[in-house]
Design a protein around this motif. Sequence first.
Motif, PDB file in Angstrom:
ATOM      1  N   LYS A 131       0.871  -4.022  -5.985  1.00  0.00           N
ATOM      2  CA  LYS A 131       0.047  -3.053  -5.252  1.00  0.00           C
ATOM      3  C   LYS A 131      -1.428  -3.457  -5.222  1.00  0.00           C
ATOM      4  O   LYS A 131      -2.211  -2.892  -4.467  1.00  0.00           O
ATOM      5  CB  LYS A 131       0.175  -1.669  -5.898  1.00  0.00           C
TER       6      LYS A 131
ATOM      7  N   PHE B   6       8.990   7.492 -14.080  1.00  0.00           N
ATOM      8  CA  PHE B   6       9.105   8.949 -14.039  1.00  0.00           C
ATOM      9  C   PHE B   6       9.270   9.451 -12.605  1.00  0.00           C
ATOM     10  O   PHE B   6      10.090  10.324 -12.326  1.00  0.00           O
ATOM     11  CB  PHE B   6       7.910   9.635 -14.715  1.00  0.00           C
ATOM     12  N   GLU B   7       8.493   8.887 -11.665  1.00  0.00           N
ATOM     13  CA  GLU B   7       8.598   9.311 -10.254  1.00  0.00           C
ATOM     14  C   GLU B   7      10.004   9.056  -9.717  1.00  0.00           C
ATOM     15  O   GLU B   7      10.545   9.860  -8.962  1.00  0.00           O
ATOM     16  CB  GLU B   7       7.562   8.580  -9.393  1.00  0.00           C
TER      17      GLU B   7
ATOM     18  N   ASP C  27       1.350   2.217 -15.301  1.00  0.00           N
ATOM     19  CA  ASP C  27       1.826   2.415 -13.935  1.00  0.00           C
ATOM     20  C   ASP C  27       3.352   2.303 -13.875  1.00  0.00           C
ATOM     21  O   ASP C  27       4.011   3.074 -13.167  1.00  0.00           O
ATOM     22  CB  ASP C  27       1.174   1.380 -13.015  1.00  0.00           C
TER      23      ASP C  27
ATOM     24  N   ALA D 232       4.807   5.476 -15.300  1.00  0.00           N
ATOM     25  CA  ALA D 232       4.584   6.579 -14.362  1.00  0.00           C
ATOM     26  C   ALA D 232       5.543   6.462 -13.180  1.00  0.00           C
ATOM     27  O   ALA D 232       6.107   7.462 -12.721  1.00  0.00           O
ATOM     28  CB  ALA D 232       3.134   6.569 -13.880  1.00  0.00           C
ATOM     29  N   THR D 233       5.746   5.239 -12.705  1.00  0.00           N
ATOM     30  CA  THR D 233       6.653   5.020 -11.577  1.00  0.00           C
ATOM     31  C   THR D 233       8.089   5.339 -11.985  1.00  0.00           C
ATOM     32  O   THR D 233       8.837   5.956 -11.216  1.00  0.00           O
ATOM     33  CB  THR D 233       6.531   3.568 -11.074  1.00  0.00           C
TER      34      THR D 233
ATOM     35  N   ASN E 273       0.843  -1.193   0.000  1.00  0.00           N
ATOM     36  CA  ASN E 273       0.000   0.000   0.000  1.00  0.00           C
ATOM     37  C   ASN E 273       0.883   1.250   0.000  1.00  0.00           C
ATOM     38  O   ASN E 273       1.500   1.560   1.007  1.00  0.00           O
ATOM     39  CB  ASN E 273      -0.885  -0.018   1.258  1.00  0.00           C
ATOM     40  N   PRO E 274       0.980   1.949  -1.126  1.00  0.00           N
ATOM     41  CA  PRO E 274       1.800   3.168  -1.141  1.00  0.00           C
ATOM     42  C   PRO E 274       1.278   4.188  -0.127  1.00  0.00           C
ATOM     43  O   PRO E 274       0.128   4.094   0.312  1.00  0.00           O
ATOM     44  CB  PRO E 274       1.626   3.691  -2.570  1.00  0.00           C
TER      45      PRO E 274
ATOM     46  N   ASN F 277      -2.595   7.361  -2.625  1.00  0.00           N
ATOM     47  CA  ASN F 277      -3.077   6.730  -3.857  1.00  0.00           C
ATOM     48  C   ASN F 277      -2.573   7.400  -5.128  1.00  0.00           C
ATOM     49  O   ASN F 277      -2.786   6.889  -6.211  1.00  0.00           O
ATOM     50  CB  ASN F 277      -4.603   6.749  -3.874  1.00  0.00           C
ATOM     51  N   TYR F 278      -1.947   8.576  -5.009  1.00  0.00           N
ATOM     52  CA  TYR F 278      -1.654   9.352  -6.208  1.00  0.00           C
ATOM     53  C   TYR F 278      -0.203   9.234  -6.666  1.00  0.00           C
ATOM     54  O   TYR F 278       0.213   9.892  -7.594  1.00  0.00           O
ATOM     55  CB  TYR F 278      -2.102  10.808  -5.999  1.00  0.00           C
ATOM     56  N   GLN F 279       0.590   8.412  -5.974  1.00  0.00           N
ATOM     57  CA  GLN F 279       1.942   8.109  -6.436  1.00  0.00           C
ATOM     58  C   GLN F 279       2.379   6.744  -5.912  1.00  0.00           C
ATOM     59  O   GLN F 279       1.654   6.099  -5.166  1.00  0.00           O
ATOM     60  CB  GLN F 279       2.921   9.210  -6.029  1.00  0.00           C
ATOM     61  N   SER F 280       3.579   6.292  -6.318  1.00  0.00           N
ATOM     62  CA  SER F 280       4.007   4.926  -6.018  1.00  0.00           C
ATOM     63  C   SER F 280       5.006   4.837  -4.872  1.00  0.00           C
ATOM     64  O   SER F 280       5.590   3.787  -4.646  1.00  0.00           O
ATOM     65  CB  SER F 280       4.647   4.311  -7.267  1.00  0.00           C
TER      66      SER F 280
END
Lengths: 355, 355
Positions: A318, A335-336, A329, A332-333, A295-296, A299-302
Amino acid sequence: MQQPTVSIIGAGPAGLNAAISLAKMEIRVNLFEKQVKPGGQLSHWHTLFPDMYDAKTLLKSTINEISHPHIKLYTTVNIRQIKRQNNQWIISSDGNQEFISDAVIITSGFNLFDATKKEEYGYGIYPQVITSLELEQMFNGRREWPFSKDIEAPKAGFVHCVGSRDTKCGNNWCSKVCCVKAVKQAIEFKKQFPKAEVSCFYMDLRMFGKGYEELYMKAQVDFNIQFIRGRLSEASPSNGNKVHVKAEDTLMNRPLKQNLDMLVLMVGMTPAIWLNQHAERIDFEKPKFKQGFINPVENYQSTIYQNTPGVFAAGTCKGPASLIDVIQDAKATAFEVFAYLKKEKQNVEILEKTT
Amino acid sequence: MQQPTVSIIGAGPAGLNAAISLAKMEIRVNLFEKQVKPGGQLSHWHTLFPDMYDAKTLLKSTINEISHPHIKLYTTVNIRQIKRQNNQWIISSDGNQEFISDAVIITSGFNLFDATKKEEYGYGIYPQVITSLELEQMFNGRREWPFSKDIEAPKAGFVHCVGSRDTKCGNNWCSKVCCVKAVKQAIEFKKQFPKAEVSCFYMDLRMFGKGYEELYMKAQVDFNIQFIRGRLSEASPSNGNKVHVKAEDTLMNRPLKQNLDMLVLMVGMTPAIWLNQHAERIDFEKPKFKQGFINPVENYQSTIYQNTPGVFAAGTCKGPASLIDVIQDAKATAFEVFAYLKKEKQNVEILEKTT
């Protein structure tokens, strides 16, 4: 500062796509896979929903892309510990190899629900009772059909939600993809056996994604697949190599009995075993779990940790997700992680200038 | 080669997150919004599902992030044309301003279904009949409740799938988020009016996402919300400022009548009007549409054109999606744009070297 390195744990679709994305951003990647080959659960698929895209083609092109100078793939490597050291992580394998990295992405995926736990369906006892994974292997010719070749019009049933939305077995969650997978498989089965009689037993038909509803319509109109709202109570052997099933049709309010040549259990997604074993071995802080899935922090990022940034999670570790969502996902991850490393680098440079 | 510039059309959650991601990767962004303020549909929300996160907090922190030296936000600007010129795009506004960019992301979002089209529900005629958007505005105090303040135990009904899965109005698709939104709103309503009697009328309860199923359980167990499988046939006025509804309970196989103080129509997601008007004005090639939503060339990335790369789409202009999915999609698309620009730059450098 050196070119940063990211360790990715698990080379299924999430890990592969995260690795490719990071490499394109000039970040070095160590990609660890405990199996002999990369690909994860995608390796077992024949075609993908909802577009019936060939799974092998997608897997092959993805694996081609990881042949990149920035990516080192380590197969048959089991990671047993992730240890923090200053702003870096030491990743240790069972073979006592150590890898230093600036960030970690956990992409350990999921396991399929063990169908023998639902004893009432007789999986492992009656050969006609198979899992959705095994059906996929029958489609791509790696496994024999559970009925005789002489049967031109086989009767088949698909049971949705096996090991999902089921408080009895402790899995309260919806596995998200079983409904659409069942509809895809039912259509594919009818294409191979046009005279087959096919029924799907469901609770709610969760055809929520792009193109899903159309697939559901197509299944009814073009392929004459029957959708019966009701849960199977039990399966038992029947004469002539068939399996007998009992259900309650909750829309017609009547009990229902069928003799089937094949009963497909749509097994749900459960947390990967590795992840839960591994969680014991992160020595600085355990990630938060929700029903066994990571559970990150929000909810809006990893990001997994609020106070210990640098560890991320992507894909089905997840929670249940479709392949299309997993790929997005993973990107997006990646990129994070890129943004995190850039910020870290700036912090180090500021520190170096001021000291 | 100059630092590349990307034009993003629409400053809702998809556009905002794509802009922030690109700026962090040192890419310059022109972000166009036809409204006075950025935020898109998120501006109307009170709390988000499934975590009841405060929508204003999320919007505020996102808008803070676009105050970035690489991002130029243009509000009240309507883009009327996207024109290809060599490897670049000329974006023209209604005011005849022109912007040159190296790639384009369309993030034009969605419109809510016009509830007056479902005449049988009497929206716009009976004041008790409201949309899910209007209910959100009642929660955050921007709109009055449709019943008297003296009513301590209001009776409320939620109709799922209004303008979704409905061949009559031509919208065959599932809008994906209405089920969970209805459950969230029903819980929120019960929190404000603990004595309220609340029913949800649904076809299939599509609680597929992380935490959705738990929310559904909570609604039943902790908040005593009734879930009735059946579609409302009509709403009509009733004595004492109420609205009378007729439905068929398809599980109980019986007709059902209720007098309600509030009837909430869960209006579905439809393609943005701008997008369909605009599609006429892309002079080199039209994007492919599926039921009015942009259809990328394949499901595994956001590229719109096979043969004319450089135009991408993110978020709900591609189809219904939850906010969490939109944010991930925007980040993933930003990465795809980054990879595209990097490749383009390499091509130009090779060309410059060889000529």
